[in-house]
Design an enzyme around this catalytic site. Structure first.
Site, PDB file in Angstrom:
ATOM      1  N   TYR A 241       4.288   6.048  11.031  1.00 29.52           N
ATOM      2  CA  TYR A 241       4.701   4.700  11.408  1.00 29.52           C
ATOM      3  C   TYR A 241       5.601   4.000  10.391  1.00 29.52           C
ATOM      4  CZ  TYR A 241       0.499   3.625   8.580  1.00 29.52           C
ATOM      5  OH  TYR A 241      -0.450   3.566   7.587  1.00 29.52           O
TER       6      TYR A 241
ATOM      7  N   HIS B 230      -3.711   4.186   4.660  1.00 29.55           N
ATOM      8  CA  HIS B 230      -4.750   3.158   4.820  1.00 29.55           C
ATOM      9  C   HIS B 230      -6.102   3.721   4.392  1.00 29.55           C
ATOM     10  CE1 HIS B 230      -6.974  -0.183   6.518  1.00 29.55           C
ATOM     11  NE2 HIS B 230      -7.706   0.664   7.204  1.00 29.55           N
TER      12      HIS B 230
ATOM     13  N   ARG C 161       0.869  -1.185   0.000  1.00 30.87           N
ATOM     14  CA  ARG C 161       0.000   0.000   0.000  1.00 30.87           C
ATOM     15  C   ARG C 161       0.901   1.229   0.000  1.00 30.87           C
ATOM     16  NH1 ARG C 161      -1.192   2.671   4.534  1.00 30.87           N
ATOM     17  NH2 ARG C 161      -1.236   0.878   5.936  1.00 30.87           N
TER      18      ARG C 161
END
Length: 423
Positions: free
Chosen positions: A311, A302, A298
């Protein structure tokens, strides 16, 4: 000065398959092989099983796969922009996963039924769902947006992994319908009226940790259901890396249920198409379920409510951009003389036209009224819902004075921005 992310419980966790391979070695398992036909360099390789399927893809089909991937990426960019402009409540990007979705979707047949999650926009394209309809749900004016009976593409499922249970149940229904049809055809001396069908259930690496997936695979194996579990391992379950989700490649989990598991390069549209075609044939022929793990990434967030810079490192994203599914197929098409500049120019123009259509359609949609959510909570009136609605009405009324005070300023800005008469 380098970027340093806040320390988390996942610091030092490798975001590739090395940790999983190490775990396999400890357990004495052979390393999981990943099916790849078209490498990042745009060169086509060989596989003893799946090259046979890849060779059936004509230059026209390959150009179509590229056009589909380019179109859905352009759509994704436009939908993200619409959300940022306040036209959508939320958007779930798919950039980076185009090959996994287009390759698998195009490998299915019209009679197959598909259960998506909430990110399968590319699969929706392959099933002829009007992409503008997808946005009705994300705008809040519809609980779905399309009729699944028209396309054999189910409504999006927002609850993680719930669709895997639905998919297995549907596959078991297909199984029984086909057995009954065959029995009736045999007794009447006629051929079976419909071609065999199978089901595809899409889910992510994060959803693979849900109990629903385990239960689905138990039932699918026990009843030999014609279902293909298609896991898009995009490496991040929001902010949790895959290595925390599983100690071995996700495809290996199929062994525990007694059916085949295949890991495929999810950025290789040719390999994804070949593997999915094989798996669907396997299921339709009564050989039971298959698990496909599409090893992809990805690239973006998200959802538009997420910030992946909190992160993960930019270097990781850049490493995966070098494996871009569109770039590698473009290299192959150009090197083999299957596509010229005119083709790529038309693909870009078609993508811009699609984006304009989606933008125009979205702007024309009605503004969602949150009061309908209260009305649709239960079939009949409920005192608690009525109490919550009353609170909401009172709360909203508190902003009425502010809106009235701001209206003259808004009108002044509008008048200033409007073209003057005679100009």
């Amino acid at each position: 000065m380098g970027t340093h992310l806040p320390s988390t419980e996942f610091d030092g966790t490798a975001v590739d398959d090395q940790r999983e391979a190490d775990a396999e070695a400890v357990m004495g398992e052979p390393p999981a092989q990943m099916v790849q036909l078209l490498g990042p360099d745009g060169k086509l390789g060989f596989d003893a099983v799946y090259t046979e399927y890849a060779e059936k893809l004509t230059p026209e089909v390959l150009r179509g796969l590229y056009a589909d991937m380019a179109a859905i990426r352009r759509f994704d960019v436009e939908a993200t922009a619409l959300q940022r402009q306040g036209q959508l409540a939320l958007w779930v990007p798919l950039t980076g996963q185009e090959a996994a979705q287009i390759g698998s979707g195009r490998a299915s047949q019209p009679q197959d039924y598909i259960f998506p999650t909430y990110r399968e926009h590319g699969v929706a394209l392959t099933r002829n769902v009007d992409l503008a309809e997808l946005l009705r749900q994300f705008r809040g004016v519809s609980n779905g947006g399309w009729n699944p009976k028209d396309t054999n593409f189910h409504l999006y499922t927002l609850v993680l992994a719930a669709q895997t249970l639905h998919a297995v149940g549907y596959a078991m229904g297909i199984q029984r319908d086909q057995k009954l049809a065959a029995s009736n055809a045999a007794s009447s001396g006629t051929s079976s009226p419909k071609p065999a069908a199978a089901v595809i259930a899409y889910f992510g690496d994060g959803a693979s940790s849900e109990g629903d997936v385990h239960e689905s695979m138990v039932f699918a194996s026990s009843y030999n259901a014609p279902v293909v579990f298609f896991c898009q391992n995009n490496h991040w379950a929001i902010s949790v890396p895959t290595a925390v989700q599983t100690r071995v490649p996700l495809s290996n989990r199929a062994k525990g249920y007694g059916f085949p598991g295949i890991r495929v390069d999810g950025n290789d549209v040719i390999a994804v198409h070949a593997v999915t075609e094989w798996a669907l044939e396997h299921a339709r022929q009564g050989n039971g379920p298959v698990l496909i793990e599409a090893f992809t990434y990805r690239v973006g967030a998200h959802t538009t409510a997420d910030d992946p810079t909190k992160y993960r490192q930019a270097a990781e994203e850049e490493a995966w951009r070098a494996k871009d599914p569109l770039a590698r197929l473009e290299k192959y098409l150009r090197s083999e003389g299957m596509a010229d500049e005119a083709f790529f120019a038309k693909v870009k123009a078609d993508g811009d036209e699609l984006a304009a259509y989606v933008r125009r359609t979205t702007h024309d949609l009605e503004t969602p009224d949150i009061r309908t959510a209260f009305a649709n909570t239960y079939a009949e009136a409920h005192p608690l819902v009525a109490e919550e609605l009353a609170w909401f009405e009172e709360y909203s009324a508190g902003f009425a004075g502010e809106e009235a005070a701001e209206e003259p300023a808004r009108q002044a800005v509008t008048a200033q921005a409007s073209p003057k008469a005679g100009h």
